[in-house]
Scaffold this active site. Structure first.
Site, PDB file in Angstrom:
ATOM      1  N   ASP A  95       0.792  -1.223   0.000  1.00 22.28           N
ATOM      2  CA  ASP A  95       0.000   0.000   0.000  1.00 22.28           C
ATOM      3  C   ASP A  95       0.822   1.270   0.000  1.00 22.28           C
ATOM      4  OD1 ASP A  95      -2.637  -0.520  -0.098  1.00 22.28           O
ATOM      5  OD2 ASP A  95      -2.869  -0.847   2.035  1.00 22.28           O
ATOM      6  N   CYS A  96       2.043   1.141   0.469  1.00 25.76           N
ATOM      7  CA  CYS A  96       2.854   2.338   0.750  1.00 25.76           C
ATOM      8  C   CYS A  96       3.714   2.776  -0.416  1.00 25.76           C
ATOM      9  CB  CYS A  96       3.753   2.075   1.941  1.00 25.76           C
ATOM     10  SG  CYS A  96       2.805   2.017   3.421  1.00 25.76           S
TER      11      CYS A  96
END
Ligand code: GLC
Length: 839
Positions: free
Chosen positions: A531-532
């Protein structure tokens, strides 16, 4: 208890910090419990009761966070997770003993009175919590659980007098209510308290039912608290209960100095439900028992059936037995006996239990994911993966959720990132959202086009694996013909485009096939599993490449089972194309790169200063078969050399050392934390699986054991997190607090570690042709046994390892007959003996 404290003094820090082996608790495998012996755990620990339909969190000091159907939109109790461990959080019980001068008051949970106990235990059980506390010559046993399928939280309270003289005892259970919209409770102190209403309804025989609702829910959904026995009095207004305009505290409510509470109702303000239950004089050696109920129904009339049912203590006992039976059946699906006790304990009890929890709450409600607002919800990628962890145990429940996920897939084939279950049930046309990509909406690139995708590159691919899993487990191919709507925001479900489940899967694959980048690799989208890492549109992802290739393999299996050879050939072509593109572009010399940005710059290369190597591109290229031969081995060996630590495999190294706007999220963490060089545990089982594919059982098992939380029970001052479930992350070796775990319970680690252990190490997995038994184990094992339920039959499997190899089925004998492969036939009933010899 480790804390030395008198009633009014705080715990002495020195004692809390003292180090002894297993000082916080122990595993009771026979009872399938973890037993805490002190409330002073390093951080808050908890357990789950009930399901997403009704249930939530119970922490180890009696705080309860209860919701019905949706933590954000239908919350019942006001549990503020950020408060210190020692503070009241939504619920407690006070026990009051009469003495010459007045009363002595304590809580069997320790919190909030912080009383010193003679003995204290909290049993973390399968969907129940049980405390056993001894104080003031009384032994209190409290059991909290939700009966299977009910909308009621029961609190079974038993107080036994251990002294020689009789004692006069009162029991005062208390709950504090939340506004149903959980976030509003925290952000609006005008409208919320004006709506909160609590009324007491006395019944002729002295029972009372406290009814609570936010005003607009009066006619639709009311909460209630009642007990099985008569009640002397109650309080519904927090201010009255605590006393002196709330200068009285939860630790010492002033109203408890009086014989009775004030029977306060609450037409606005902070709603609580406190009941004064007079146990009366308990004779020496005798026990007083009562059971409280906290529930939600459309009305008290609707609730009256459940209220009557659980006022009968026989039904409470029956419900508890039924819960135990549910778990017995659930866990009996797969039971192993291997030479490794910590492995057995995790695989037979705690890991499948955690999978049941992630299946219910996705990443929505934990002590870390607080379930406020609809910014989160049921995650598309998260739940697709979670479902694979319960597929052998509850395929039909898993399917129900999988169909919900398919219903938030867009007609184009990609998927919405999350949905809110209550909004989905209401069919309000706006149940799903695009996750964090919403934050970059409106950011334009140099040509004035959206700079970032509003879709994730992986979400829609996971569901192909999930559905394939269901089909292999159940053989119910008709599912593929079932029509499911696609997601078209703003429209009611009946008006949306529909497609069969098979069509949904085809569109998933087709979306990725038509969204490839410069190198022919699948686009990253807003993010892949990580996600990052949010690179502008045009970036390509090795992870999505592996996942897409694996999804294609699963689709080929499905099409083959359908006899559709044309489609098998087509998907095989797509697979070969992407495999070639990957091998042509993503090899860095010793490992596979992780991403290319839209300009073609590689991330996860030896040339980089930070983030030189990433774990997922090594593991997923092996899992999907796109990495073969020397490169497959070399990638995994580089991972071992550069990413492995004694506490697990790091997701990348070295961590970024400061915020870099080009890479965003990953660099918001200090090096060693979370996705930035931390041990992001979810990635570890993929490493285990990849090693079993390479046939390296010793390595796979090492990777398994080094993250086994049960094995950390003697290292809890370092690990800090619950030893009975996997956390999401452990700090990596670039961080000072290397080894510290955080974000327990709701992590994809649970499903994947369970799959790695049962399907790849133990090697028993469902297929369209039967049950595959092809283990990859530590070479020192002489063998092991497994019981596996599959399509109505029970397989009693024994694996022998006379030559001490890791992998390789030399012989399979099923019910006395030799089989030519490693697949035991489908029987649909009966018990069948399978003997496998490795060599
Ligand atoms: C969190 C998210 C999950 C994501 C992971 C890695 O666990 O819930 O969806 O894959 O972080 O970034």
């Amino acid at each position: 208890m480790a804390t030395k404290q008198t009633k009014k003094s705080a715990p002495k820090a020195k004692k809390v910090a003292a180090k002894t082996a297993a000082k916080y608790g122990y595993f009771d495998d026979a009872k399938k419990e973890y037993v805490l012996t002190t409330p002073a755990t390093p951080i808050k620990w908890c357990n789950y009761v009930g399901t997403l339909n009704f249930g939530g969190i119970v922490d180890t000091t009696g705080g309860t966070l209860v919701c019905k159907g949706d933590p954000a939109l239908n919350r019942i109790t006001k549990y503020i997770a950020q408060m210190p461990c020692s503070d009241f959080k939504a619920s407690t019980i006070y026990i009051r003993v009469k003495n010459a001068k007045g009363y002595t008051v304590f809580s069997p949970f320790v919190v909030p009175t912080l009383t010193k106990m003679k003995k204290w235990e909290c049993h973390v059980g399968l969907s129940y919590m049980r405390w056993i506390a001894e104080c003031e010559g009384l032994r209190t046993q409290v059991t909290i659980f939700v009966p299977t399928g009910s909308n009621t939280l029961l609190q079974d309270i038993q107080v036994t007098n251990l002294d020689k003289a009789s004692k006069e005892v009162d029991i005062i259970p208390v709950y504090e209510f939340s506004h149903f919209e959980a976030e509003k409770q925290l952000t609006n102190a005008d409208w919320v308290p004006q709506t909160m209403t609590l009324k007491g309804h006395w019944e002729k025989d002295g029972h009372v039912v406290l009814e609570q609702y936010a005003y607009m829910k009066r006619d639709f959904a009311v909460n209630y608290v009642t007990a099985n026995c008569k009640v002397g009095s109650f309080d519904g207004d927090r201010r009255v209960f605590l006393g002196a305009n709330e200068m009285g505290s939860w630790a010492a409510p002033l109203s408890l100095a009086n014989k009775e509470l004030s029977n306060s109702e609450c037409d606005r303000g902070d709603n609580i439900a406190a009941l004064m239950i007079h146990a009366g004089k308990i004779a020496a050696g005798k026990t007083f028992r009562t059971c409280t109920q906290l529930g939600q129904e459309q009305s008290l009339k609707v609730a009256s059936k459940a209220i009557a049912k659980y006022r009968d203590l026989k039904n409470v006992d029956k419900a508890f037995d039924e819960l135990a039976k549910f778990w017995e059946k659930y866990l009996s699906t797969i039971q192993v006996q291997t030479p490794d006790a910590a492995f057995n304990s995790m695989v037979n009890v705690h890991n499948p239990r955690q999978c049941h929890t992630t299946k219910n709450w996705s990443r929505y409600l934990s002590l870390y994911q607080l379930g406020y607002g609809t910014s989160r919800g049921i995650g598309y990628r998260d739940s697709s993966q979670d479902l694979m962890g319960v597929m052998s145990h509850m395929p039909e429940e898993a399917l129900e959720l999988a169909l919900n996920l398919l219903s938030v897939q867009r007609p184009e084939g990609n998927a919405m990132h999350q949905y809110a279950p209550l909004a989905l049930a209401e069919d309000n046309g706006n149940e799903a959202n695009a996750g964090d990509s919403r934050e970059k909406k409106g950011v334009l690139d140099e040509n004035g086009n959206p700079a970032y995708a509003d879709w994730y590159g992986d979400d829609h691919l996971w569901i192909v694996l999930t559905i394939a899993n269901y089909l292999k487990e159940t053989g119910k191919m008709d599912l593929l013909k079932k029509e499911v709507p696609f997601y078209e925001a703003g429209k009611k479900r009946a008006q949306r485009e529909k497609g069969t489940v098979l069509e949904h899967l085809k569109r998933s694959l087709n979306f990725t096939r038509t969204h490839l980048g410069k190198h022919g690799l699948p686009l990253l989208g807003f993010a892949d599993w990580n996600d990052c890492m949010n690179l502008p549109l045009g970036a390509e992802s090795s992870f999505n490449t592996g996942l897409y290739a694996k999804a294609l393999l699963e689709m080929m299996d499905i099409c083959e089972a359908l006899g559709d050879t044309k489609s098998v050939e087509m998907y095989k072509g797509w697979y070969e194309d992407v495999k070639k593109a990957f091998n042509d572009s993503a090899w860095d010399g010793k490992w596979w790169v992780r991403w290319f940005d839209k300009q073609g710059n590689a991330y996860g290369t030896n040339k980089a200063k930070y983030g030189k190597i990433y774990c997922n591109s090594q593991s997923w290229s092996v899992i999907s078969g796109i990495a073969t031969g020397d490169r497959a081995v070399m990638g995994m060996d580089s991972l071992n050399k550069l990413l492995n630590t004694a506490n697990g495999v790091k997701s990348s190294t070295p961590g970024y050392r400061g915020f870099d706007p080009n890479v965003g999220g990953i660099s918001t963490y200090p090096p060693g934390a979370k996705e930035n060089g931390g041990i992001f545990l979810h990635t570890n089982p993929w490493v285990m699986i990849a090693e079993t594919i390479l046939g390296r059982g010793d390595k796979a098992f090492q990777y398994y054991s080094q993250i086994n939380p049960a094995a950390k029970n003697t290292k809890l001052d370092e690990f800090e997190s619950e030893p009975y479930c996997y956390p999401q992350n452990i700090l990596g070796d670039e961080h000072k607090q290397f080894g510290m775990g955080r974000n327990a319970w709701l992590s994809g680690t649970s499903s994947w570690t369970y799959q790695a252990a049962t399907q790849f190490i133990i090697g028993v997995r469902a297929s369209f042709k039967g049950l595959i038994v092809n283990p990859c184990i530590p070479s020192k094992w002489d063998g092991f046994k497994v019981t596996r339920k599959f399509r109505g039959a029970t397989y009693e499997i024994e694996v022998k390892n006379p030559k001490h190899v890791c992998k390789g089925v030399a012989e399979m004998i099923v019910d006395g007959k030799k089989i030519d492969a490693d697949v035991a036939p489908i029987f649909t009933k009966g018990v069948h003996k399978v003997v496998v010899t490795l060599g």
